[in-house]
Design an enzyme around this catalytic site. Structure first.
Site, PDB file in Angstrom:
ATOM      1  N   LYS A  38       1.075  -1.288  -0.077  1.00 25.53           N
ATOM      2  CA  LYS A  38       0.107   0.142  -0.043  1.00 25.53           C
ATOM      3  C   LYS A  38       0.868   1.373   0.088  1.00 25.53           C
ATOM      4  O   LYS A  38       2.033   1.122   0.611  1.00 25.53           O
ATOM      5  CB  LYS A  38      -0.744   0.144   1.315  1.00 25.53           C
ATOM      6  CG  LYS A  38      -2.017   0.789   1.157  1.00 25.53           C
ATOM      7  CD  LYS A  38      -3.187   0.202   0.373  1.00 25.53           C
ATOM      8  CE  LYS A  38      -4.567   0.842   0.202  1.00 25.53           C
ATOM      9  NZ  LYS A  38      -5.530  -0.372   0.027  1.00 25.53           N
TER      10      LYS A  38
HETATM   11  N1  GLU Z   1      -7.238  -0.046  -3.344  1.00 21.15           N
HETATM   12  C1  GLU Z   1      -8.185  -1.081  -3.582  1.00 21.15           C
HETATM   13  C2  GLU Z   1      -8.240  -2.106  -2.070  1.00 21.15           C
HETATM   14  O1  GLU Z   1      -8.008  -1.503  -1.019  1.00 21.15           O
HETATM   15  C3  GLU Z   1      -7.553  -2.069  -4.815  1.00 21.15           C
HETATM   16  C4  GLU Z   1      -5.924  -2.143  -4.838  1.00 21.15           C
HETATM   17  C5  GLU Z   1      -5.680  -3.032  -5.906  1.00 21.15           C
HETATM   18  O2  GLU Z   1      -6.442  -2.933  -6.912  1.00 21.15           O
HETATM   19  O3  GLU Z   1      -4.477  -3.199  -6.257  1.00 21.15           O
HETATM   20  O4  GLU Z   1      -8.488  -3.155  -2.367  1.00 21.15           O
END
Ligand code: GLU
Length: 437
Positions: A127
């Site tokens: 993240k």
């Molecule tokens: N931000 C989204 C989540 O928390 C998508 C993450 C992604 O597609 O890599 O799952």
């Protein structure tokens, strides 16, 4: 030789405390650690490796300086955390928010590890974030911020290493800038470095609504199990961004009634039901959900006690806590957001017989279609929207059924069931790979 820690809080800490976090305030990371503790008794021999889950593999903190439009220079703090890569490259979004902290990004990266393993995608967890209020920046300033951040984290991201995606306050345009910046730096167009791109740049059909669609699919599966009719079901949604908006539209299309919506601008209610399509237009033109024709305003704190069958927190972490869990009227909670419920609130809801579909399952539709996008970019062969939605529904329904079965088998919540399945997968990979050197 024995040593006595000079800081007594370190000696009594329940969890290993990384020196880079405030030991008295671990923030969302503490919630994640507690969730892992709850699952350790179910891991058998694999608990030997459980400590792995309590330490992010790699953390990068970057300074992001940009020229503002007025000619001055502003500095922002950026992060990229790769929590685990045992099962594949790190994968997870990037958020722009004024409250972003390292502890939050660590927890969000760990929740991605659990999510990707819970629905069996071949990814680890990562993240990123920038501590910035994007509403204070112009579009050119946002572009410069995104490009400089991408260059700084370019050291550790890549199509086979770590693949960012949209999250809170980032979108397909942000991903287009990230893809372009990374590509310019490596000297070739690398579409697979990020997902959630515009369709014309190697993005996937169906990605924009995928998280909301997954929320709907898992909710519908749970409603079938619980004998709750979808037709006329009253739904309350917190957050009307990418996730809340899409989920509300899809519920509405299936005959459910959106009775309440809360976002940063306020809370609105209508017993007759709100039209989410018209609400999206109203929000776009006025900047607020308030004053939507046919709705009445409600006090922010009253949102949790509104009468409804399904509650969808689809905004930020730490929303359902010990202080409001007792007021919730819904029979089913579906976590569109990451980390909206604290462990203490989980316990209260469980005692009150409220079923909760945890974030790591409920909102996994987004990263599932991100996985499809990544695969399509590698093969340069693109699927139809119908194929994508069918595959998404299959992944979500299979994950829901297997987690439901595990929760019944062990008599645990769906969250603990998801952690049992996911942590077993991650630690099996960990054990098989072994320690190097
Ligand atoms: N931000 C989204 C989540 O928390 C998508 C993450 C992604 O597609 O890599 O799952």
């Amino acid at each position: 030789m024995t040593t006595t820690p000079s800081d007594p809080t370190l000696a009594v800490a329940k969890h290993p405390v990384p020196s880079y976090l405030d030991p008295k305030n671990l923030g969302p990371w503490e919630i994640y650690l507690e969730q892992v503790d709850r699952v350790t008794p179910y891991l058998g021999k694999l608990s030997y490796w459980a400590e792995t889950l309590k330490r992010p593999k790699r953390i990068l903190i970057v300074d992001v300086p940009i020229h503002l439009d007025d000619g001055s220079v502003a500095h922002f703090e950026g992060y990229r955390v790769q929590h685990n890569t045992s099962r594949g490259p790190a994968k997870g979004g990037v958020r722009f928010h004024q409250d972003v902290t390292l502890s939050e990004v660590m927890a969000l990266s760990a929740w991605m590890t659990v999510k990707n393993a819970a629905v069996n995608l071949p990814f680890g967890g990562g993240k990123g974030g920038i501590r910035v209020d994007p509403r204070t920046l112009s579009l050119p300033e946002l572009e410069r911020l995104t490009r400089r951040y991408t260059t700084e984290i370019g050291l550790i991201i890549g199509p086979e290493k770590d693949i960012p995606a949209p999250d809170v306050n980032t979108n397909p345009q942000t991903m287009a800038w990230m893809m372009d910046t990374y590509s310019m730096n490596v000297g070739r167009t690398a579409t697979g470095v990020v997902t959630g791109k515009p369709v014309s740049l190697g993005g996937s059909l169906g990605r924009a609504d995928a998280t909301g669609r997954g929320v709907f699919v898992t909710a519908a599966a749970a409603m079938t199990k619980l004998g709750m009719p979808l037709e006329g079901a009253r739904i309350a949604v917190q957050g009307f961004g990418n996730v809340g908006n899409a989920a509300a539209r899809i519920f509405h299309d299936h005959g459910a009634k959106i009775v309440a919506v809360q976002d940063v601008s306020g809370t609105i209610y209508s017993g007759a039901g709100l039209d989410p399509y018209a609400l999206a237009v109203h929000l776009e033109s006025t900047g607020s959900v308030l004053d939507f024709p046919g709705s009445e305003p409600v006090q922010t704190h009253e949102f949790w006690g509104l009468s409804c069958e399904v509650l969808i927190p689809a905004a930020l972490e730490h929303q359902i806590t010990a202080s409001n869990a007792g007021q919730i009227q819904a029979r089913l909670i579906v976590e569109g957001a990451n980390g909206p419920t604290t462990p203490a609130a989980d316990d209260i809801l469980r005692e009150r017989g409220v079923t909760l579909i945890p974030d790591v399952l409920a909102n996994a539709g987004g990263v599932s279609v991100s996985y499809f996008e990544w695969v399509q970019d590698f093969s340069s062969f693109f699927w139809t929207e119908a194929e994508i939605n069918a595959r998404l529904e299959r992944i979500m329904n299979e994950a829901f059924s297997s987690l439901w079965a595990v929760s019944e088998q062990h008599g645990v919540t769906l969250r603990t069931a998801a952690y049992i399945v996911a942590c077993t997968r991650v630690l099996e990979a960990r054990a098989l790979r072994g320690l190097y050197p």
